[in-house]
Design a protein around this motif. Structure first.
Motif, PDB file in Angstrom:
ATOM      1  N   VAL A 285       2.384   2.360  -3.441  1.00 25.03           N
ATOM      2  CA  VAL A 285       1.510   3.182  -4.288  1.00 25.03           C
ATOM      3  C   VAL A 285       1.704   4.656  -3.945  1.00 25.03           C
ATOM      4  CG1 VAL A 285      -0.876   3.659  -4.940  1.00 25.03           C
ATOM      5  CG2 VAL A 285      -0.158   1.308  -4.448  1.00 25.03           C
TER       6      VAL A 285
ATOM      7  N   ASN B 179      -5.215  -4.014  -5.894  1.00 22.47           N
ATOM      8  CA  ASN B 179      -5.323  -3.541  -7.273  1.00 22.47           C
ATOM      9  C   ASN B 179      -6.330  -2.406  -7.377  1.00 22.47           C
ATOM     10  OD1 ASN B 179      -3.465  -5.457  -8.107  1.00 22.47           O
ATOM     11  ND2 ASN B 179      -5.031  -6.966  -8.648  1.00 22.47           N
TER      12      ASN B 179
ATOM     13  N   TYR C 210       0.833  -1.208   0.000  1.00 16.94           N
ATOM     14  CA  TYR C 210       0.000   0.000   0.000  1.00 16.94           C
ATOM     15  C   TYR C 210       0.864   1.254   0.000  1.00 16.94           C
ATOM     16  CZ  TYR C 210      -4.403  -2.486   0.580  1.00 16.94           C
ATOM     17  OH  TYR C 210      -5.509  -3.276   0.362  1.00 16.94           O
TER      18      TYR C 210
ATOM     19  N   LYS D 269      -4.651   0.704  -6.004  1.00 20.07           N
ATOM     20  CA  LYS D 269      -3.718   1.298  -6.969  1.00 20.07           C
ATOM     21  C   LYS D 269      -4.469   2.113  -8.014  1.00 20.07           C
ATOM     22  CE  LYS D 269      -0.144  -2.308  -6.667  1.00 20.07           C
ATOM     23  NZ  LYS D 269       0.523  -3.423  -7.391  1.00 20.07           N
TER      24      LYS D 269
END
Length: 933
Positions: free
Chosen positions: A661, A810, A658, A813
């Motif tokens: 990102v 995902n 996390y 992101k």
């Protein structure tokens, strides 16, 4: 089988690698006789000689043998210690950017001097990272003697160090400090407004002491700098009312049903074990309608990105109402919600749940809702340390986590052989049925060993267990010392003497790190403790000689008794911690003994569960007070530890995923800030922003491929007035033949440039350049802070996407990328709006000024998933405020002063030292009005 045979014949890959370094060690040793004849001045001149070689094109590897030999000779003269050959191997491993695993007592602090000196010669700075402030100060003062002798400068970073001294410490060739201090300084530097305010230099090389503790154990929680956020009390109260009504309706349905409802019947489900509550599909739809009716949603879909923060606070309100019970999880005292420690039952004044949970609980109880502390900057240790071009570390226990070191940091672990073979005997674990039986057996074993004159070091996993064992030892009449990792310097003195005859020392996992337990006692510590007030002279020399003789005699008695006995009261969830404890015994070939005591009530053994074959066998075959031990049971424990370690790795990996990102976005923002600070003028950046903002405004109102009659003319006119401060004849433009969006955009660009030129005609150019730069930095910081808050909220709720068979990471992101693009668009528009609509008046040049000390932001080491705060008390020094005042209409609020006050008007009001100061400064009370208490 063949692998075992090959390993026996040829050695492991680690053995072969270490053996390959023998040639380098031989080259270093061959220089020793030559350097012995050097005078002190000639030895000191080696540093200048090395720098000349580097300037002529030599590499650090080229000068390494001679540099290492120089350090060895200097250490003999300054510290009275000569590096062993295995320590030379460790130094080479560190210089190559790898992790050196060296057993306790092998002299890792001295090993670090080799790679530190070699890499510091370049003058780019070397950071030596320690686990606590005491070790940073101790090592800087101790090893600093060696570096100063070799004409290098040394600095140390400790909490609350003034900015000027902090900057000076970073400018030194070698800088000691803790991981927290280095990380927070990096974040604070990237919140400052001028390059000259920053304290750190570009990253070069870092050596991390106790690398497993810093890069593995502490890497679970990121560093966070936070400040007060806007007041959202009305939203908390509104959400609380909606959630309470939803709960009432749900409980009414349960009453009608005569019991708990399934997922297809009720509004939510709850899991008491994990203390989690989740909306059902029916509940989400019902709550969505109620939120729309209340006007809290920005769109008609509960899970649209615009509603991320509302959904986050809704989840917290649901958890507060359903799962958190008054007088169990918290109490209301003096109109404040005070957390109850679930393990001790004590009130935790000054501690607050994070992520809006505490505010939701305050709304539930109808007390004053204090604002959240919004994240202003954050970074994980993984991403911080990966910024160093070269990184290395050392510890006594890293092999068990070798795969994680490689996966996350690309660091190879090299096991360095001991200087003298280990003589310690590691006995099988002893198993008991319950805690009382186990501790009774431990107390008896300690008493027997102590009576024999054998020193005992007892390792516990918590303060509570230390206190419990202390009570058992008191009953046995055993004199002992209890350490709890709160006073590092005091502990170091006690641990240093833990090897004396019959000494019994109880320590938690962190106690005494960095200090060797020397059998018979530590001469240096005894000298400092007993002869501190004695003046130098023959009398003191005689006293020191007497202490040395006593220590030598006592050491022989301890050796005869079997050396240090290390006793573990239970197995830790990590094998590394157990090995660290064991490694305290058997130092430099000394004899020693280690043994662990376990029972079914230990945290680790409970992983097996009460119905497993393991626990059934234990209960069926053990009488009260009876113990058993076997290799099979020890193997079962090791398997359990590996499972827990794998789970912890996955949790740390999730934090990294996390933060990765955010890290890409953080790099873009921080690099942009650096470029702005380094630029004398930013008019080209501002102009590009203005062009992009106008393009976005026109494109939104006049989509490509559409006809003029389809354009949102009213919206375009309103936006032009709002952002550009212009009133344009838009209707006339639209009457022209072949009108195109490009034509409108071009005219707006020209008019905005003319407007800006006329507005700034009376302002000196250099003053205007400073205004542009100030506004650009201020707006960038504001929108970055808001973006972080949105990402925090998104991370808390994105896991719900898993119910739709989607990968939360995902989804995170993808959403985070879109949010970042939106932030940049908003930033361009905001900067353009401020410069074209705010009022600016020429002012006299400000008098020369020094950089002001600004209020201290709250710094924390907070788990992003549970909200648990792992910060310590001494966690940071003051950050600085913007150099330019806030513009009219700007949403950036200035903070009050957080310096120490001469008088405390809140004395006697029972304000917790860790709570925000009642004066509203945003600082902790202990650093504000309570600083004099």
């Amino acid at each position: 089988m063949w692998q075992t045979i090959a390993k026996t014949v040829f050695g492991s890959s680690n053995d072969r690698y270490v053996k390959s370094l023998d040639k380098l060690v031989a080259r270093i040793n061959s220089l020793e006789d030559q350097l012995v004849d050097f005078s002190d001045d000639e030895l000191k001149a080696q540093t200048a000689k090395f720098r000349i070689k580097l300037s002529e094109g030599a590499t650090l590897d080229d000068i390494m043998p001679e540099a290492f030999a120089t350090v060895r000779e200097a250490s003999k003269r300054v510290l009275g210690m000569r590096h062993f050959d295995v320590q030379m191997v460790g130094g080479i491993v560190l210089h190559r950017g790898e992790i050196a695993e060296m057993k306790t007592g092998e002299g890792k602090t001295l090993v670090a001097t080799l790679a530190t000196y070699l890499n510091a010669i370049e003058g780019k700075g070397v950071h030596v990272v320690t686990v606590n402030d005491y070790l940073a100060s101790r090592d800087a003062g101790w090893m600093g003697q060696l570096y100063n002798f070799l004409d290098l400068t040394t600095g140390v970073i400790v909490p609350n160090l003034p900015e000027a001294q902090r900057r000076q410490a970073y400018a030194a060739d070698i800088t000691y400090g803790t991981n927290n201090e280095f990380g927070f300084d990096y974040l604070r530097d990237n919140m400052k407004q001028e390059r000259r305010q920053m304290v750190q230099r570009p990253f070069n090389y870092a050596i991390v002491d106790e690398v497993d503790s810093i890069l593995i154990d502490e890497a679970r929680t990121p560093l966070i700098i936070s400040g007060p956020t806007e007041d959202k009390s009305d939203m908390y109260v509104a959400l609380d009312a909606i959630i309470k009504q939803l709960v009432i309706d749900h409980e009414a349905l349960e009453k009608e049903n005569g019991g708990p409802l399934g997922e297809e019947e009720g509004f939510y489900t709850k899991d008491e074990k994990s203390r989690n509550v989740s909306l059902t599909e029916i509940g989400a739809e019902e709550l969505e309608q109620r939120l729309i009716a209340s006007g809290l949603l920005e769109s008609d879909n509960l899970y649209d990105i615009e509603n991320t923060q509302v959904v986050h606070h809704m989840d917290q309100a649901l958890k507060a109402v359903v799962m958190f019970k008054k007088d169990t999880d918290y109490i209301v005292k003096d109109d404040k919600v005070v957390i109850i420690d679930e393990f001790t039952g004590r009130m935790m004044d000054g501690r607050r749940w994070s992520n809006g949970l505490h505010q939701a609980t305050e709304a539930k109880e109808g007390v004053e809702i204090l604002p959240e502390n919004q994240t202003m900057a954050s970074i994980t240790f993984q991403n911080y340390f990966r910024m160093y071009p070269k990184l290395s570390g050392m510890t006594g226990t890293a092999a068990t986590e070798a795969s994680e070191f490689w996966d996350i940091y690309k660091l190879n672990v090299v096991e360095i052989p001991t200087n003298v073979p280990i003589q310690r005997v590691d006995e099988e674990d002893e198993f008991y049925k319950n805690t009382l039986d186990k501790f009774a057996a431990i107390a008896t074993a300690i008493r027997e060993k102590s009576e024999l004159g054998q020193p005992v070091l007892v390792g516990t996993v918590s303060i509570e267990k230390s206190e419990l064992l202390s009570q058992f030892l008191d009953k046995e009449g055993v004199k002992h010392a209890v350490l709890n990792a709160r006073m590092h310097e005091q502990e170091a003195h006690i641990v240093a003497q833990a090897g004396r005859t019959g000494a019994v020392t109880i320590a938690t996992n962190m106690a005494g790190r960095g200090t060797d337990i020397q059998l018979g006692g530590n001469v240096e510590f005894r000298t400092n403790d007993e002869l501190a007030d004695m003046e130098d002279g023959p009398e003191k020399d005689a006293a020191i000689a007497k202490i040395k003789a006593e220590v030598a005699e006592e050491k022989q008695r301890v050796l005869d008794a079997g050396g240090l006995f290390v006793l573990g009261t239970e197995r830790h969830e990590s094998r590394r911690i157990d090995n660290q404890l064991r490694g305290r015994s058997g130092r430099q070939g000394d004899p020693g003994l280690s043994r662990f005591y376990l029972c079914l009530e230990d945290d680790l053994l409970r992983i097996f569960g009460p119905d497993t074959l393991f626990s059934k066998m234990m209960n069926a075959n053990l009488e009260d007070g009876e113990a058993i031990g076997s290799k099979w049971l020890s193997k079962a424990i090791e398997t359990a530890q590996k499972k827990v370690e794998a789970r912890n790795y996955e949790m740390r990996k999730q934090v990294v995923q996390y933060d990765d990102v955010m890290n890409d976005q953080r790099k873009v923002v921080y690099e942009q800030r650096s470029e702005i600070m380094d630029s004398e003028r930013v008019d080209d950046v501002v102009e590009d922003m203005r062009r992009d903002a106008i393009n976005a405004i026109v494109t939104k109102a006049c989509p490509p491929g559409s006809y003029p009659e389809q354009w949102d003319v009213a919206g375009l006119s309103e936006k032009i007035d709002e952002v550009l401060g212009l009133t344009v004849p838009l209707d006339e433009w639209l009457q022209e033949d072949q009108v195109e969006p490009d034509m409108i955009e071009e005219r707006l660009q020209k008019l905005s440039e003319e407007s800006l030129a006329s507005r700034t005609a009376d302002i000196p150019e250099d003053s205007w350049r400073r205004v542009e730069k100030s506004i650009l930095l201020e707006r960038l910081d504001y929108h970055w802070k808001e973006h972080l808050a949105t990402l925090d909220a998104l991370r808390q709720v994105v896991f719900l996407r898993a119910y739709a068979q989607k990968q939360p990471i995902n989804e995170y992101k993808q959403e985070a990328f879109g949010l970042f693009e939106t932030m940049l668009d908003t930033l361009r528009e905001d900067v353009t709006k401020v410069l074209l609509t705010a009022e600016f008046r020429p002012a006299a040049p400000p008098p020369p000024r020094t950089l002001p000390d600004l209020p201290e932001f709250l710094t924390g080491h907070i788990d992003p998933f549970t909200g648990e705060d792992n910060s310590n008390d001494g966690d940071g020094s003051a950050a600085r405020a913007p150099l330019f005042g806030t513009l009219a209409g700007s949403p950036v609020a200035s903070t009050g002063s957080g310096g120490a006050q001469s008088a405390d008007p809140y004395a006697g009001q029972n304000v917790s030292r860790n709570s925000p100061c009642p004066c509203g400064s945003g600082s902790k009370y202990k650093h504000c009005h309570g600083a004099q208490a």
